[in-house]
Design an enzyme around this catalytic site. Structure first.
Site, PDB file in Angstrom:
ATOM      1  N   CYS A  98     -24.450 -27.078  43.773  1.00 13.38           N
ATOM      2  CA  CYS A  98     -24.617 -25.850  44.561  1.00 13.38           C
ATOM      3  C   CYS A  98     -23.553 -25.765  45.664  1.00 13.38           C
ATOM      4  CB  CYS A  98     -26.006 -25.792  45.168  1.00 13.38           C
ATOM      5  SG  CYS A  98     -26.260 -24.295  46.130  1.00 13.38           S
ATOM      6  N   ARG A 224     -23.873 -16.705  33.106  1.00 13.20           N
ATOM      7  CA  ARG A 224     -23.733 -15.257  33.217  1.00 13.20           C
ATOM      8  C   ARG A 224     -23.436 -14.615  31.866  1.00 13.20           C
ATOM      9  NH1 ARG A 224     -19.138 -15.783  37.294  1.00 13.20           N
ATOM     10  NH2 ARG A 224     -18.925 -17.564  35.901  1.00 13.20           N
TER      11      ARG A 224
HETATM   12  C1  LIG Z   1     -26.184 -16.240  40.943  1.00 19.80           C
HETATM   13  C2  LIG Z   1     -26.037 -17.685  40.533  1.00 19.80           C
HETATM   14  C3  LIG Z   1     -27.032 -18.598  40.873  1.00 19.80           C
HETATM   15  C4  LIG Z   1     -26.918 -19.952  40.493  1.00 19.80           C
HETATM   16  N1  LIG Z   1     -27.943 -20.810  40.783  1.00 19.80           N
HETATM   17  C5  LIG Z   1     -27.876 -22.091  40.331  1.00 19.80           C
HETATM   18  C6  LIG Z   1     -28.976 -23.008  40.521  1.00 19.80           C
HETATM   19  O1  LIG Z   1     -30.035 -22.640  41.066  1.00 19.80           O
HETATM   20  N2  LIG Z   1     -28.819 -24.276  40.067  1.00 19.80           N
HETATM   21  C7  LIG Z   1     -27.679 -24.708  39.450  1.00 19.80           C
HETATM   22  O2  LIG Z   1     -27.594 -25.863  39.059  1.00 19.80           O
HETATM   23  N3  LIG Z   1     -26.651 -23.858  39.229  1.00 19.80           N
HETATM   24  C8  LIG Z   1     -26.731 -22.578  39.650  1.00 19.80           C
HETATM   25  N4  LIG Z   1     -25.696 -21.710  39.371  1.00 19.80           N
HETATM   26  C9  LIG Z   1     -24.565 -22.164  38.546  1.00 19.80           C
HETATM   27  C10 LIG Z   1     -24.815 -21.854  37.070  1.00 19.80           C
HETATM   28  O3  LIG Z   1     -25.904 -22.615  36.573  1.00 19.80           O
HETATM   29  C11 LIG Z   1     -23.579 -22.150  36.210  1.00 19.80           C
HETATM   30  O4  LIG Z   1     -23.257 -23.508  36.364  1.00 19.80           O
HETATM   31  C12 LIG Z   1     -22.376 -21.291  36.595  1.00 19.80           C
HETATM   32  O5  LIG Z   1     -22.759 -19.935  36.759  1.00 19.80           O
HETATM   33  C13 LIG Z   1     -21.271 -21.397  35.549  1.00 19.80           C
HETATM   34  O6  LIG Z   1     -21.710 -20.931  34.312  1.00 19.80           O
HETATM   35  P1  LIG Z   1     -21.339 -19.449  33.782  1.00 19.80           P
HETATM   36  O7  LIG Z   1     -19.862 -19.252  34.019  1.00 19.80           O
HETATM   37  O8  LIG Z   1     -21.737 -19.489  32.326  1.00 19.80           O
HETATM   38  O9  LIG Z   1     -22.146 -18.472  34.575  1.00 19.80           O
HETATM   39  C14 LIG Z   1     -25.788 -20.376  39.771  1.00 19.80           C
HETATM   40  C15 LIG Z   1     -24.801 -19.449  39.453  1.00 19.80           C
HETATM   41  C16 LIG Z   1     -24.903 -18.117  39.815  1.00 19.80           C
HETATM   42  C17 LIG Z   1     -23.829 -17.151  39.412  1.00 19.80           C
END
Ligand SMILES: Cc1cc2nc3c(=O)[nH]c(=O)nc-3n(C[C@H](O)[C@H](O)[C@H](O)COP(=O)(O)O)c2cc1C
Length: 325
Positions: A98, A224
């Site tokens: 995070c 996403r």
């Molecule tokens: C709005 C938002 C909230 C997120 N909240 C968390 C979370 O609570 N715990 C966590 O491990 N990662 C969190 N992430 C990271 C995502 O799990 C992920 O690692 C990151 O978005 C990259 O993946 P993506 O490009 O497929 O979205 C969050 C990401 C976004 C965009």
């Protein structure tokens, strides 16, 4: 190949987990992080973030959900994990990624990537506090400001007892800026023996295939990308597993009933002030993939009144029915 749904606080919550696992293709979800500070959290905090605990730790479609904890104090993490374990989650995942300032200032999330020894202590304390049969996994970024400690961090997670590591292939400094550095993941994979799952910037089937190739990981976590295209996991399966999983494209007409269901759940379960924003947030991502979502987003963008939005959602569904006749 296993496909996991990413934890995303404020975006991929129990409402979207319900909708996305109904569409299908995902093997497991992870809850948004539940932040552990010095106190013992009451059960209602765990249940609020992860109501699936009342359903055998599964979404209504039957997909397991793992609970994610975030914190830096081993004793407090252990005590809270023990309480959480009594509620029967499928497993417990630990957040080491995070980037939020308030979290990092207290030494949690990605800040721990500067201190592999503390990572090992946190994971070890949680591992020791929950039943041996309950999986404890970890999710990391490549580092805080740089990638210098990434293998040490992964090794610390394994040494503490993590049975699986998800790697979001960016540092905290990279934030969410593309690209994700999938090509860094093999070094992490080769430094541990537990399974490593690749994550970050997978929006299309082609990106999923490239990520698997560059990372060497068979398993992926989708964030996403699957919110923008709920059929993404099914499409990746069709591409990777070929005939075992026939292609089943999810189109806008399949999604309209899900949008309706999403809105019903949002109205039932979320605070009034959050409702309209949540619908717009999802439509905003859906329009990356579906031209029809662009039109829907423009129609609802300026609306704030719940009753009017409900009428609009009903009209959207009727319009879709007519279009299908
Ligand atoms: C709005 C938002 C909230 C997120 N909240 C968390 C979370 O609570 N715990 C966590 O491990 N990662 C969190 N992430 C990271 C995502 O799990 C992920 O690692 C990151 O978005 C990259 O993946 P993506 O490009 O497929 O979205 C969050 C990401 C976004 C965009």
């Amino acid at each position: 190949m296993r496909l996991l749904l990413a934890p995303m606080e404020g975006l991929l919550d129990f409402v979207l987990r319900d909708v996305l696992t109904r569409v299908g293709g995902a093997d497991r979800c992870v809850s948004e992080f539940i932040r552990v500070t010095g106190t013992l959290l009451p059960d209602k905090v765990f249940l609020r973030t992860m109501p699936e605990l009342n359903n055998g730790s599964r979404t209504l479609a039957g997909v397991p959900v793992r609970a994610q904890l975030l914190g830096s104090d081993p004793d407090s993490m252990a005590a809270n994990a023990a309480n959480l374990a009594r509620l029967g989650p499928e497993g417990i995942d630990l957040n080491f990624g995070c980037p939020a300032k308030v979290v990092n200032r207290h030494g949690g999330g990605a800040a721990l990537l500067q201190d592999p020894e503390q990572i090992a202590r946190v994971v070890g304390a949680v591992r020791a506090a929950v039943p041996a049969a309950m999986p404890v996994s970890a999710k990391m970024r490549l580092g805080f400001n740089d990638t210098a400690l990434m293998t040490e961090c992964a090794q610390a997670m394994q040494a503490g007892g993590a049975c699986e590591i998800v790697v979001h292939a960016r540092t905290k400094l990279d934030g969410y800026r593309p690209p994700a550095y999938w090509e860094m993941i093999p070094r992490i994979r080769e430094s541990v023996t537990v399974p490593v799952v690749a994550n970050g910037e997978i929006w299309t089937v082609q990106e999923a295939l490239r990520c698997r190739e560059q990372s060497g990981c068979s398993d992926l976590m989708l964030g996403r990308g699957i919110v923008a295209d709920p059929g993404l996991a099914l499409a990746i399966r069709a591409a990777v597993e070929g005939e075992q999983t026939p292609a089943a494209e999810v189109c806008w007409s399949d999604l309209v009933p899900q949008v309706q269901r999403f809105w019903d759940m949002v109205c039932e379960d979320l605070e009034p002030r959050q409702r309209a924003g949540r619908l717009k947030q999802w439509l905003n991502l859906l329009r990356r993939r579906f031209p029809e979502a662009e039109q829907a987003y423009q129609e609802v963008r300026t609306q704030t009144d719940q009753r009017e939005i409900t009428l609009w959602v009903q009209a959207l569904a009727r319009r879709q029915e007519w279009a299908g006749l």
